[in-house]
Design a protein around this motif. Sequence first.
Motif, short mmCIF file in Angstrom:
data_model
loop_
_atom_site.label_atom_id
_atom_site.label_comp_id
_atom_site.label_asym_id
_atom_site.label_seq_id
_atom_site.Cartn_x
_atom_site.Cartn_y
_atom_site.Cartn_z
N LYS A 69 31.87 40.24 35.29
CA LYS A 69 32.10 41.95 35.35
C LYS A 69 32.48 42.53 36.66
N THR A 70 31.61 41.76 38.03
CA THR A 70 31.84 41.94 39.13
C THR A 70 32.56 41.31 40.01
N GLY A 71 32.92 41.69 41.38
CA GLY A 71 33.84 41.48 41.99
C GLY A 71 32.96 40.38 42.70
N GLY A 72 33.99 39.49 43.54
CA GLY A 72 33.52 38.16 44.65
C GLY A 72 34.03 37.30 44.44
N ILE A 73 33.60 36.06 45.08
CA ILE A 73 33.61 35.04 45.52
C ILE A 73 33.59 33.77 44.57
N THR A 74 34.55 33.61 44.04
CA THR A 74 33.98 32.31 42.83
C THR A 74 33.62 31.21 43.60
N ASP A 75 32.42 30.65 43.05
CA ASP A 75 31.69 29.18 43.66
C ASP A 75 32.00 28.53 42.85
N ARG A 76 31.54 28.45 41.50
CA ARG A 76 31.63 27.46 41.05
C ARG A 76 32.97 27.56 39.25
N ILE A 77 33.77 26.52 39.08
CA ILE A 77 34.74 26.40 38.41
C ILE A 77 33.94 24.64 37.66
N TYR A 78 33.55 24.75 35.94
CA TYR A 78 32.92 23.76 35.61
C TYR A 78 33.67 23.03 34.28
N PHE A 79 34.66 24.08 34.11
CA PHE A 79 35.80 23.81 32.94
C PHE A 79 37.41 23.71 33.57
N ASP A 80 38.14 23.03 32.78
CA ASP A 80 39.26 23.21 33.09
C ASP A 80 39.89 23.23 31.83
N GLY A 176 36.61 29.10 45.20
CA GLY A 176 36.74 30.20 46.53
C GLY A 176 37.27 30.92 46.14
N GLU A 177 38.25 31.13 45.43
CA GLU A 177 39.54 32.73 45.19
C GLU A 177 38.23 33.64 45.29
N LEU A 178 38.81 34.84 45.90
CA LEU A 178 38.03 36.17 45.64
C LEU A 178 38.47 36.91 44.19
N VAL A 179 37.99 36.68 44.21
CA VAL A 179 37.97 37.90 42.33
C VAL A 179 37.49 39.54 41.64
N GLY A 180 38.39 40.20 41.39
CA GLY A 180 38.06 41.67 41.39
C GLY A 180 37.59 41.63 40.01
N GLY A 181 36.41 41.83 39.38
CA GLY A 181 35.56 42.23 38.24
C GLY A 181 36.86 43.11 37.11
N GLY A 182 36.49 42.73 36.49
CA GLY A 182 37.50 42.45 34.49
C GLY A 182 38.52 41.52 35.38
N SER A 183 39.19 40.62 36.35
CA SER A 183 40.30 40.52 35.91
C SER A 183 40.30 38.40 35.41
N PRO A 184 41.07 38.68 34.84
CA PRO A 184 40.89 36.91 33.63
C PRO A 184 40.40 36.00 34.62
N VAL A 185 39.34 34.88 34.02
CA VAL A 185 39.25 33.93 34.38
C VAL A 185 39.76 32.55 34.11
N PHE A 186 39.35 32.95 32.59
CA PHE A 186 39.75 31.51 31.84
C PHE A 186 40.06 32.06 31.16
N LEU A 187 41.26 32.09 29.58
CA LEU A 187 41.68 32.02 27.91
C LEU A 187 41.24 31.46 27.36
N PHE A 188 40.10 31.92 26.61
CA PHE A 188 39.67 30.79 25.73
C PHE A 188 39.73 31.53 24.47
N GLY A 189 39.20 30.14 23.59
CA GLY A 189 40.19 30.67 22.35
C GLY A 189 39.57 29.60 21.33
#
Length: 350
Positions: A69-80, A176-189
């Motif tokens: 919802k908010t922007g910031g620095i991505t700390d952890r990605i737990y799934f691929d 570690g990537e900087l992302v903006g609020g609302g920018s897609p991180v995953f496509l989930f099905g």
Amino acid sequence: MALKILSIPPLIMTGLLIIATGCGEKAVQQNFDEKVVVETVEAVQKEVAIPVHSSGKLSAKLEVKLAFKTGGITDRIYFDEGQTLKKGQLLAQLDLSEINAQVVQARAAFEKALRDLERVKKLYEDNVTTLEQLQNASTALEIAASRVKVAEFNLHYSSIFAPANGKILKRFVEPGELVGGGSPVFLFGSDENDWIVRIGVVDMDIIRLTLGDSASVFFDTYPDIRFSAYISEIAETADPMIGTFEVEVTLDKNEHKLVSGFIAKVDIVPSKREAFYIIPVESLVEGDGKNGFVYTLEKDTGVARKIGVEIGHIFDREIAISSGLKDGDAVIFKGVEYLSDGTQVRASRL
């Protein structure tokens, strides 16, 4: 001078008559043999459903882009990509240093506003302060409480959770990537819902379709398998970019492994049926779009007539004619290559 009348012996006269009769029969037989031999079929109107053909991409019914919802620095990605998830599992999280500080600040402001209100209440009871000051303190507390809710809401949505059981179809962000609020991180099905194919249909076809119409879906991955399906949604407006109407086709449950993104060919059989004259495809001698020509046999004269028809649809071995024929017409389907308008023909089968 008197004319002499020749006397022809009876035997010779009989021979001449036989020869003359034989020549006449031969001429008739020769004329009969010169007629083009054709075969015909009787034009009869039938109620048929003209199929609608299109193509699209396979996707899960619930297929969404997940984001912070908010922007910031991505700390952890737990799934691929491709990993299976369960509802509620934590998928990714931002660095919460800044967001936690905002929550602490909002809660501290709320506690201060609460203390201020209690103090103003006592002063008001002692007639030391005014009603306006009491009201201002109450409003300040409400504002502080709202800010706590906003900060806690942002804290919660600084982490991404699986909305249902399913899979990660695509991952767009790295740790570690900087992302903006609302920018897609995953496509989930989701795998709890149905598989669907969305197709585009032109205006001439959309009016023939209704919800629940049966369909067949084919994939190159499974070339010999027909997947049964049905229409689950029909758009009420056309796509402004391409002018087609979107139709959603839902596949019936099956045991085959399907993957989002498969290219699908879709054949829909409308429940609405229309009246057409069904004739063999060999009957058509000329065609240009929806217009064509066929030959019919005039039964009383034995003459082939070339007539114009409107083509409704072409099947594998048959043609649906929407206009140009009438009940009982003898449509020629064999021998048409030897015909022109007015040709004398002989039908071997009517």
